[in-house]
Enzyme design. Structure first.
Site, PDB file in Angstrom:
ATOM      1  N   GLU A 179      -5.453  -5.373  10.447  1.00 23.00           N
ATOM      2  CA  GLU A 179      -4.428  -4.355  10.655  1.00 23.00           C
ATOM      3  C   GLU A 179      -4.693  -3.632  11.969  1.00 23.00           C
ATOM      4  O   GLU A 179      -5.484  -2.677  12.002  1.00 23.00           O
ATOM      5  CB  GLU A 179      -4.471  -3.342   9.517  1.00 23.00           C
ATOM      6  CG  GLU A 179      -4.172  -3.924   8.161  1.00 23.00           C
ATOM      7  CD  GLU A 179      -3.553  -2.884   7.250  1.00 23.00           C
ATOM      8  OE1 GLU A 179      -2.449  -3.117   6.781  1.00 23.00           O
ATOM      9  OE2 GLU A 179      -4.162  -1.820   7.051  1.00 23.00           O
ATOM     10  N   LYS A 223       0.030   4.277  -0.234  1.00 21.25           N
ATOM     11  CA  LYS A 223      -0.620   5.452   0.389  1.00 21.25           C
ATOM     12  C   LYS A 223      -0.444   6.688  -0.505  1.00 21.25           C
ATOM     13  O   LYS A 223      -0.460   6.572  -1.717  1.00 21.25           O
ATOM     14  CB  LYS A 223      -0.068   5.676   1.797  1.00 21.25           C
ATOM     15  CG  LYS A 223      -0.067   4.415   2.643  1.00 21.25           C
ATOM     16  CD  LYS A 223       0.176   4.697   4.093  1.00 21.25           C
ATOM     17  CE  LYS A 223       0.332   3.383   4.838  1.00 21.25           C
ATOM     18  NZ  LYS A 223       0.094   3.486   6.253  1.00 21.25           N
ATOM     19  N   GLU A 237      -6.872   4.221   7.812  1.00 24.97           N
ATOM     20  CA  GLU A 237      -6.700   5.665   7.573  1.00 24.97           C
ATOM     21  C   GLU A 237      -7.940   6.259   6.933  1.00 24.97           C
ATOM     22  O   GLU A 237      -8.292   7.411   7.179  1.00 24.97           O
ATOM     23  CB  GLU A 237      -5.437   5.907   6.724  1.00 24.97           C
ATOM     24  CG  GLU A 237      -4.172   5.679   7.552  1.00 24.97           C
ATOM     25  CD  GLU A 237      -2.976   5.180   6.779  1.00 24.97           C
ATOM     26  OE1 GLU A 237      -2.943   5.270   5.545  1.00 24.97           O
ATOM     27  OE2 GLU A 237      -2.041   4.666   7.452  1.00 24.97           O
ATOM     28  N   SER A 239       3.402  -2.546  10.206  1.00 27.46           N
ATOM     29  CA  SER A 239       4.869  -2.542  10.324  1.00 27.46           C
ATOM     30  C   SER A 239       5.513  -3.876   9.949  1.00 27.46           C
ATOM     31  O   SER A 239       6.461  -4.318  10.598  1.00 27.46           O
ATOM     32  CB  SER A 239       5.281  -2.108  11.736  1.00 27.46           C
ATOM     33  OG  SER A 239       4.815  -0.794  12.006  1.00 27.46           O
ATOM     34  N   ASN A 272       0.866  -1.189   0.000  1.00 25.17           N
ATOM     35  CA  ASN A 272       0.000   0.000   0.000  1.00 25.17           C
ATOM     36  C   ASN A 272       0.893   1.226   0.000  1.00 25.17           C
ATOM     37  O   ASN A 272       1.521   1.535   1.007  1.00 25.17           O
ATOM     38  CB  ASN A 272      -0.891  -0.040   1.254  1.00 25.17           C
ATOM     39  CG  ASN A 272      -1.689   1.241   1.427  1.00 25.17           C
ATOM     40  OD1 ASN A 272      -1.842   2.020   0.487  1.00 25.17           O
ATOM     41  ND2 ASN A 272      -2.199   1.455   2.640  1.00 25.17           N
ATOM     42  N   HIS A 295      -9.429   0.760   4.689  1.00 29.10           N
ATOM     43  CA  HIS A 295      -8.161   0.918   5.421  1.00 29.10           C
ATOM     44  C   HIS A 295      -8.405   1.820   6.629  1.00 29.10           C
ATOM     45  O   HIS A 295      -9.222   2.740   6.579  1.00 29.10           O
ATOM     46  CB  HIS A 295      -7.110   1.531   4.490  1.00 29.10           C
ATOM     47  CG  HIS A 295      -5.734   1.510   5.079  1.00 29.10           C
ATOM     48  ND1 HIS A 295      -5.323   2.459   5.987  1.00 29.10           N
ATOM     49  CD2 HIS A 295      -4.696   0.652   4.909  1.00 29.10           C
ATOM     50  CE1 HIS A 295      -4.077   2.178   6.348  1.00 29.10           C
ATOM     51  NE2 HIS A 295      -3.675   1.085   5.716  1.00 29.10           N
ATOM     52  N   GLY A 304       2.351   1.954  10.658  1.00 31.24           N
ATOM     53  CA  GLY A 304       3.254   3.096  10.516  1.00 31.24           C
ATOM     54  C   GLY A 304       3.954   3.481  11.807  1.00 31.24           C
ATOM     55  O   GLY A 304       4.559   4.550  11.895  1.00 31.24           O
TER      56      GLY A 304
HETATM   57  C1  PEP Z   1      -0.656  -0.132   5.825  1.00 25.53           C
HETATM   58  O1  PEP Z   1      -0.558   0.937   5.252  1.00 25.53           O
HETATM   59  O2  PEP Z   1      -1.621  -0.848   5.579  1.00 25.53           O
HETATM   60  C2  PEP Z   1       0.389  -0.524   6.766  1.00 25.53           C
HETATM   61  C3  PEP Z   1       0.268  -1.680   7.383  1.00 25.53           C
HETATM   62  O3  PEP Z   1       1.452   0.327   6.942  1.00 25.53           O
HETATM   63  P1  PEP Z   1       2.868  -0.007   7.643  1.00 25.53           P
HETATM   64  O4  PEP Z   1       3.356  -1.293   7.053  1.00 25.53           O
HETATM   65  O5  PEP Z   1       3.753   1.153   7.320  1.00 25.53           O
HETATM   66  O6  PEP Z   1       2.604  -0.143   9.114  1.00 25.53           O
END
Ligand code: PEP
Length: 251
Positions: A167, A11, A97, A213, A9, A95, A173
């Site tokens: 997630e 973003k 976000e 992460s 992803n 997601h 992040g």
């Molecule tokens: C994501 O954007 O879905 C995500 C898991 O980000 P990160 O791997 O940076 O934590």
């Protein structure tokens, strides 16, 4: 056997030229990876050019969101059929976000997932609890509500084009990964819930990805868990070498 999915992803990062350069760098690094579904999700404006750039490779294209209507007076929205037109086979929906900053709810996630699936896209539907919810002991009830609402009304057939991504918001992040055991516990819970709601054969077949992460040095442990079928990767998908190392976790 559930074929693992490793999805990047991107973003709100990268211009069109940078996105194309990234897949040009990535493609040879993952070219010999078989038995894994490799997906990248650039920004909307780069989709079409990235689609051209990955032609003939084993990399598939996702959008990061979609709308549920096909067309109409919906300024700023993008319909699933237009994503297909741009070369997408997948779309990320719900997601955290989007839930956090753009008022996405289980109801809108559900409408989007149904529209995407009926258009022939593979929906990667995201769920996950916040840190406050985890610390209050609400993880399982939050996940249950999100799964029930986001996947409501999907048919057994719809599930062939549905992937779930767990997630935990506190791990996205932040550099904090759920431990292998913490992630497995929730994945197993989701699979059992899907069995209860949609039947055991759906639950046995559905891919449940972990996101939060994921990095080259923790992917193997996570992927070694029986109910973790892949990863949704943010930060570490923005560089070809780290994303390729995650894709090739098994070699
Ligand atoms: C994501 O954007 O879905 C995500 C898991 O980000 P990160 O791997 O940076 O934590």
């Amino acid at each position: 056997m559930r074929v693992p999915v490793i999805a990047g992803n991107w973003k709100l990062f990268k211009t069109i030229a940078e996105s194309v350069a990234l897949v040009h760098e990535l493609a040879p690094l993952v070219a010999s990876s078989h038995g894994v579904e490799i997906v990248v999700a650039p920004v909307f404006t780069a989709l079409s050019k990235v689609s051209d750039a990955i032609e003939g490779s084993n990399i598939r294209l996702a959008a990061q969101d979609c709308f549920w209507e096909e067309e109409g007076a919906f300024t700023g929205e993008v319909a699933p059929k237009l994503l297909k037109d741009a070369g997408c086979s997948h779309v990320i929906i719900g997601h955290s976000e989007r839930r956090q900053f753009f008022a996405e709810t289980d109801i809108t996630v559900n409408r989007k997932a149904k529209a995407a699936i009926s258009t022939g896209l593979r929906a990667i539907v995201c769920v996950g609890e916040s840190l406050a919810e985890r610390e209050s002991g609400l993880t399982f009830s939050v996940i249950e509500t999100q799964i029930q609402g986001s996947l409501a009304g999907l048919t057994v057939e719809d599930f062939t084009n549905t992937v779930v991504a767990y997630e935990p918001v506190w791990a996205i992040g932040t550099g904090k990964t759920a431990s292998d055991a913490q992630a497995q516990e929730v994945h197993l819970f989701i699979r059992k819930l899907i069995a209860k709601l949609f039947g055991q054969s759906v639950a046995d077949a559905v891919r449940i990805l972990y996101g939060g992460s994921v990095k080259p040095d923790n992917v193997k442990g996570l992927m070694g868990q029986p109910d973790i079928d892949g990863a949704l990767v943010g930060g570490a998908s923005l560089k070809a070498d780290s994303f390729a190392a995650i894709v090739t976790f098994n070699s």
